[in-house]
Design an enzyme around this catalytic site. Structure first.
Site: not given
Ligand code: GLA
Length: 729
Positions: A534, A614
């Protein structure tokens, strides 16, 4: 001048770049809301109509005039008790047991710069960026003085609101409901957008018509919650990403809240937002003051995308603070999904070695480094390093990691306590529990009573000791349960309704001390991922872990919902292992990278287990991220698809403010035999400019990219993703 007052008409007009907000003091001293929307150059009072309406009472002052009713007129700050039977912003009770207040206008003040709220987070703005309007209202009988705060930031196109309540009377006043802002609309059909979810699947966008009756979201969990985000949008039914009217309301608060939209008997719509009223009761003693947290209002006449960008800019530059507000944040690796509780200092060091090789800049040690903490049943509250596990004092591990050229970050969960901890054994009354009842456990932990300053002080001392004794440059502040059993052992029984609000003041006090005393510390908020995502937390931590769900495809929806009210820079987002730990989905490393780059970027997997291939992909990803960083964090964000509707792909785009650079990101969501071609149209570019796409070397006009779009390459495989980086030629 953003704020105007006109004396004979007693009209207040607040102006931003694209909106105007009007209210007026009427003949009886009531403050009526008139209008919020596109600029009109007019006194909008003419919109008010007066009719004799049955069962909508009239204030005593109007004598025999039955056409004047608070139940029908648009209110600026509706209260219970003056004849408005709609949902009020303020409900008070006096010692004699009576409910209600009758607020009348007393005066106003205009100040340069944006107001601050003591102990609470708020948007900030200097004298040349913002103006503050304070309107004073009083209730004669109780002596309650209400100050309505308006912060107007014309360039950012927002108006903030907050409320101060002061008891100037002789007797206590009990506040039962205090909302921070309300908007009354006289007319119009509307739709309502809110963001619901659950742990590991937060902020799913929902858009529904506003109907008669009241539609409510909120939290009673003591945190803003995974379940409903304290942000909502009211829109015209035909509003889209790029067109139409909409209004945003964003609560700058991290605790329990309530937000409501209601259509009344006359088809008028009221939206309001503020503290959760259930079990809230604040005793305002004579002379005392109470502050209701801030709500940020924004209006856009150009659709939802523009509205979001208003919030993004404002929050990036006028809510987030600290060293890392605008500079690049280190690309990090977090060990949580790599090891969970099962690690040693040496294992962490091994991860660090791989991290350095890949170009990662910071290592974050997550849960399990302190007290007796090898499972989530024990240890919270004992913020002392477990030297046996970590292999010596924390400083020695931090120094080793720093020696690799990496910064070091640390996980903490200061608001919590395990029953199996020294802290709990010493201070059992510091945890919330109702006398005579067994507490609710959640993740096997209890919540510390942060409404008590001595509790906050104690934990602060422990955390600052850790920060003072090792070179910790980042802290992940977690909070892993909802607050039940709200009962503070030091508050007189009848005042337990104040505890959750005071808890938030305690939390904010702690966070403010961290901000002041450790100005270079990068704080990442977290609450089981996105359970306290928030605007309140963003004042202290410029980024918040977006969700415990790290699956790229689920994250597309979570990050899509988040983007309506919060900037990309605020969303912590990591590349994790595959199959994903939360849902078992398999996606490529490339796609995981593309999705995590729509946020504050990092990795959360065991780097020691990577294949050579990777590793090469990750090295490139990090290079790319550095190249795109400014565009991603400070650029304009465009949602190119509605992920609640479009099934074939999801796409989003970053455009630099000067429109010279753009990055289009897309992830395929479906795969078929003999597939149809998907197209994606860009947004926000200069139509006449020419842009070169980096990989193909092809150039396109901005107009072609926006109106014709790009065909999406056809390739075989699930969840393939693409990034098109285009630079003006
Ligand atoms: C929460 C966080 C995770 C991790 C764990 C550790 O769930 O969201 O990222 O830190 O706690 O216990």
């Amino acid at each position: 001048m953003a704020v105007h007052y006109e004396e004979p008409t007693r009209l207040f007009t607040l102006e931003t770049r694209g909106s105007v907000y009007q209210m007026k003091v009427d003949a009886f001293g009531f403050l009526l809301h008139l209008y919020y929307g596109k600029r009109t150059g007019e006194n909008m009072e003419y919109l008010l109509t007066y009719y004799d309406r049955g069962f909508s009472g009239n204030p005593y002052d109007v004598d025999r005039d039955r056409t004047y009713s608070m139940d029908a007129l648009p209110q600026e700050y509706p209260v219970w008790g003056n004849g408005d039977f709609r949902s009020p912003c303020l409900e008070t009770q006096m010692k004699d047991g009576s409910f209600g207040s009758d607020l009348r206008y007393q005066g106003y003040e205009i100040e340069e710069g944006k107001y601050k709220l003591p102990g609470l987070p708020a948007v900030y703005g200097e004298k040349d960026e913002a103006q503050t309007l304070k309107i004073y209202m009083t209730d004669d009988k109780s002596g309650l003085k209400v100050t309505l705060y308006y912060g107007v930031m014309p360039e950012y196109d927002v108006i903030t609101r907050a409320v101060e309540l002061k008891n100037q009377g002789q007797e206590a006043i009990w506040l039962g409901k205090v909302q921070s802002a309300c908007l009354d609309f006289l007319q119009g059909d509307y739709e309502w957008i809110s963001f619901y979810g659950r742990h590991a699947m937060e902020r799913t966008m929902q858009r529904v018509p506003v109907v008669h009756g009241s539609q409510v979201i909120g939290s009673r969990r003591g945190a803003s919650s995974h379940q409903y985000n304290p942000f909502m949008i009211l829109t015209a039914p035909d509003t889209t990403e790029t067109n139409g009217e909409c209004y945003g309301l964003s609560f700058v608060y991290s605790g329990s809240f309530k937000a409501e939209v209601a259509k009344d008997q006359y088809n008028q719509v009221r939206v309001s937002m503020g503290l959760q009223e259930e079990r809230f009761c604040f005793e305002l003693k004579p002379g005392q003051t109470f502050f209701a947290p801030e709500v940020v209002l924004a209006y856009s006449a150009e659709g939802l995308g523009a509205l979001s960008r208003q919030y993004h800019k404002l929050y990036r530059y006028h809510l987030c603070r600290g060293k890392y507000k605008t500079i690049p944040r280190p690309v990090l690796v977090n060990n949580w999904e790599a090891t969970y509780f099962d690690f040693t200092g040496d294992k962490i060091y091994e991860i660090g070695k791989h991290a350095r090789e890949l170009g990662i800049e910071m290592l974050v040690l997550d849960d399990g480094w302190f007290g007796k903490r090898d499972t989530d049943y024990s240890g919270l509250g004992d913020w002392e390093v477990n030297e046996k596990k970590v292999g010596g004092p924390l400083k020695s591990l931090v120094d080793r990691i720093n020696g690799l050229g990496l910064k070091f970050g640390l996980w903490v969960e200061p608001e919590m306590v395990s029953e199996d901890s020294d802290l709990y054994r010493t201070h059992p009354d510091w945890a919330f529990a109702i006398p005579g009842r067994k507490p609710i456990r959640s993740r096997s932990q209890l919540v510390l009573d942060f409404s008590r300053p001595e509790v906050v002080d104690h934990i602060y001392r422990q955390i600052s000791l850790i920060l003072d004794n090792a070179n910790i440059e980042y802290m992940k502040w977690d909070m892993n349960r909802s607050i039940a059993d709200v009962y503070s052992a030091t508050t007189a029984a009848k005042n337990q309704g104040e505890v959750l609000y005071r808890y938030m003041l305690g939390l904010y006090d702690f966070l403010e001390r961290l901000h002041v005393n450790y100005p270079d510390l990068l704080l990442e908020g977290c609450c089981g991922g996105g359970g306290r995502f928030d605007a309140g937390m963003l004042y202290y931590s410029p980024q918040i872990w977006g969700s415990d769900n790290t699956d790229a495809i689920d994250r597309i929806s979570i990050q899509y919902g988040t983007s309506f009210g919060y900037p990309v820079s605020s969303v912590g987002s990591h590349v994790s292992a595959t199959p994903n730990h939360q849902n078992g989905r398999i996606t490529s490393l490339q796609t995981r990278g593309v999705v995590a780059m729509a946020g504050s970027f990092g990795y959360e997997l065991d780097l020691c287990k990577l294949t050579e291939e990777e590793k090469e992909v990750i090295k490139l990803q990090i290079k790319d991220y550095h190249k795109y960083w400014d565009l991603i964090h400070n650029g304009d964000y465009y949602r190119l698809t509605d992920v609640t509707k479009r099934r074939d792909l999801a796409a989003w785009q970053f455009v630099s403010e000067d429109k010279k650079k753009t990055l289009i990101n897309l992830v395929m969501l479906e795969t078929h035999g003999n597939p149809v071609t998907s197209y994606i149209k860009a947004a926000g570019l200069a139509p006449e400019k020419k842009y070169r796409e980096e990989k193909s070397g092809r150039t396109y006009t901005g107009a072609a990219l926006m109106y014709g779009g790009l065909p999406v390459p056809q390739a075989q495989g699930e969840y393939l993703s693409y990034q098109f980086y285009l630079v003006e030629v």
